[in-house]
Design an enzyme around this catalytic site. Structure first.
Site, PDB file in Angstrom:
ATOM      1  N   PHE A 189       0.859  -1.191   0.000  1.00  0.00           N
ATOM      2  CA  PHE A 189       0.000   0.000   0.000  1.00  0.00           C
ATOM      3  C   PHE A 189       0.889   1.233   0.000  1.00  0.00           C
ATOM      4  CE2 PHE A 189      -2.205   3.561   1.857  1.00  0.00           C
ATOM      5  CZ  PHE A 189      -3.452   3.523   1.232  1.00  0.00           C
ATOM      6  N   ASP A 201       9.256   2.627   1.392  1.00  0.00           N
ATOM      7  CA  ASP A 201       8.125   3.399   1.902  1.00  0.00           C
ATOM      8  C   ASP A 201       8.034   3.171   3.413  1.00  0.00           C
ATOM      9  OD1 ASP A 201       5.700   4.412   2.711  1.00  0.00           O
ATOM     10  OD2 ASP A 201       4.569   3.664   0.988  1.00  0.00           O
ATOM     11  N   LYS A 251       3.026  10.314   7.999  1.00  0.00           N
ATOM     12  CA  LYS A 251       2.273   9.943   9.212  1.00  0.00           C
ATOM     13  C   LYS A 251       2.777  10.627  10.489  1.00  0.00           C
ATOM     14  CE  LYS A 251      -0.582   6.240   7.694  1.00  0.00           C
ATOM     15  NZ  LYS A 251      -0.286   5.365   6.564  1.00  0.00           N
TER      16      LYS A 251
HETATM   17  C1  LIG Z   1      -0.711   5.601   5.037  1.00  0.00           C
HETATM   18  C2  LIG Z   1       0.303   5.162   4.035  1.00  0.00           C
HETATM   19  C3  LIG Z   1       0.522   5.876   2.831  1.00  0.00           C
HETATM   20  C4  LIG Z   1      -0.332   7.037   2.420  1.00  0.00           C
HETATM   21  O1  LIG Z   1      -0.237   8.120   3.278  1.00  0.00           O
HETATM   22  P1  LIG Z   1      -1.344   9.295   3.224  1.00  0.00           P
HETATM   23  O2  LIG Z   1      -0.793  10.328   4.149  1.00  0.00           O
HETATM   24  O3  LIG Z   1      -2.634   8.707   3.664  1.00  0.00           O
HETATM   25  O4  LIG Z   1      -1.381   9.759   1.813  1.00  0.00           O
HETATM   26  C5  LIG Z   1       1.546   5.455   2.000  1.00  0.00           C
HETATM   27  N1  LIG Z   1       2.306   4.402   2.319  1.00  0.00           N
HETATM   28  C6  LIG Z   1       2.134   3.681   3.445  1.00  0.00           C
HETATM   29  C7  LIG Z   1       3.021   2.535   3.753  1.00  0.00           C
HETATM   30  C8  LIG Z   1       1.113   4.040   4.337  1.00  0.00           C
HETATM   31  O5  LIG Z   1       0.916   3.304   5.441  1.00  0.00           O
END
Ligand SMILES: *Cc1c(COP(=O)(O)O)cnc(C)c1O
Length: 388
Positions: free
Chosen positions: A135, A220, A249
């Site tokens: 994700f 990521d 985050k």
């Molecule tokens: C939450 C998340 C995203 C997206 O972040 P947003 O601030 O909601 O756009 C991307 N990568 C990972 C691994 C995430 O957990």
């Protein structure tokens, strides 16, 4: 005074309708506790989806934000700023070695978008390899790297050139890389995909393959960063040295912010090809500086490691035939059930514990890293109670 029912009706009437909601109005937080409009108290294992690492209403963040909001809130990146300069230095100091620069933005998806664009710029190639169950966000580029069909299909055609391979299978990655591949993008622990820790040998193997084939390695760490998994960044568990690392985050103690850290293999980025109005604003930078200082001063990564073990072993000891697996790293914990988790999450909320799901069958716990050992034990007790 407006009643709780009226507030819920207003939000249902005027919100986009994109979210399924719990019937709870959260109005206040402190540390790892939340309160609803009726004054009921909850132990928070949602943590704003992994945003609240330093706890709700963190005093250090409050101080930094209130001071900065009086001084200067916005400063375009065409000018220098005291908070931004210091944050850039701090981010690159705490990151894995080799990440000497950063691009500042406002969310995880924006960080992923930027990393994908930088990878194409840098390599002159277009293809990206991502993992099944990965994700990376909901904007078109980030969505193109995201696995789940329900998120992707309504918006096709997406950005071309994205390929998916099974996670933790090095041979499949080897087969997927070719002369057209600009980047590989992976999470160190897959979050939304069900809390699936990456294998160290696999991740280092992917990194080595990338180096061999002129491919950039994007990690990521949007969910895994800032102490969540028991190290400042999950990459540090495995000695990874990504070329691009996405964070967001919990970076700014709850304020919206994202960043891409950039390594030397990316090379110089041409002027003006990318940018962000709010990116690197002094308010978010001041909050992030306070957040990083607090994480280090309080030893939150170590705390996450210890309390994560406590939570995982507590959940593993629950003798329920409904449980398929308990896994995680630090305070990023998943409990996979043999059926759907939604009714159990609702029952947990009734008992004063808020948790979230990762897919239909995994119960996910992302508490603030300041949670107490007693609260962790209470969470385990309440999970045991709803499963019995
Ligand atoms: C939450 C998340 C995203 C997206 O972040 P947003 O601030 O909601 O756009 C991307 N990568 C990972 C691994 C995430 O957990």
């Amino acid at each position: 005074m407006i009643t709780a029912d009226e507030l819920i009706a207003l939000e249902d009437q005027h919100d986009s309708g994109l979210y399924t909601k719990q019937p709870l109005i959260l109005v206040r937080g402190e540390g790892a506790r939340l309160w609803d409009a009726d004054g009921r108290e909850y132990i928070d294992c949602v943590g704003g989806h992994g945003v609240a690492n330093v706890g709700h209403a963190n005093p250090a963040v409050i101080r930094a934000v209130t001071e900065q909001v009086r001084r200067l809130v916005i400063c375009p990146s065409g000018f220098y700023n005291d908070q931004r300069a210091q944050l850039l230095a701090e981010l690159t100091r705490i990151a894995p070695p080799g990440l000497e620069r950063a691009f500042l933005c406002n969310s995880g998806a924006e960080a992923v978008e930027a990393a994908l664009k930088f990878a194409r710029l840098s390599t002159g190639r277009t293809k990206v390899v991502a993992a099944m169950r990965g994700f990376h966000g909901r904007t078109f580029g980030a969505l193109s790297a995201t696995w789940r069909k329900q998120y992707r299909q309504p918006f096709e055609p997406l950005v071309p050139g994205f390929h998916f391979v099974p996670y933790n299978r090095l041979e499949r990655m080897r087969q997927a890389l070719d002369e057209e591949t600009a980047a590989v993008i992976l999470e160190v622990v897959q979050g939304e995909g069900g809390v699936i820790p990456g294998d160290g040998e696999y991740l280092r193997g992917v990194q080595a393959l990338c180096r061999e084939r002129g491919v950039l390695f994007i990690v990521d760490e949007v969910q895994t960063g800032f102490g969540r998994t028991g190290r400042m960044f999950a990459s540090q568990h495995h000695d990874l040295r990504p070329d691009l690392m996405c964070v967001a985050k919990s970076i700014a103690g709850g304020l919206p912010m994202g960043a891409v850290l950039i390594g030397s293999r990316v090379g110089e980025l041409p002027k003006k090809v990318h940018g962000s109005t709010f990116g690197g604003n002094p308010l978010a930078c001041a909050a992030a500086l306070a957040t990083i200082a607090y994480i280090e001063a309080e030893g939150l990564p170590q705390r996450a490691a210890e309390l994560g073990e406590r939570l995982i072993s507590g959940l593993q000891a629950i003798p329920s035939p409904l449980v398929r697996d308990v896994r995680g790293l630090g305070l990023m914990v998943g409990m996979e059930l043999k059926g759907k988790v939604a009714p159990y999450l609702a029952a947990l909320a009734e008992r004063g514990v808020l948790a979230l799901s990762a897919g239909a069958t995994v119960m996910r716990f992302l508490p603030p890293l300041v949670i107490s050992a007693e609260d962790v034990d209470t969470v385990v007790e309440q999970v045991a109670a709803v499963l019995s």
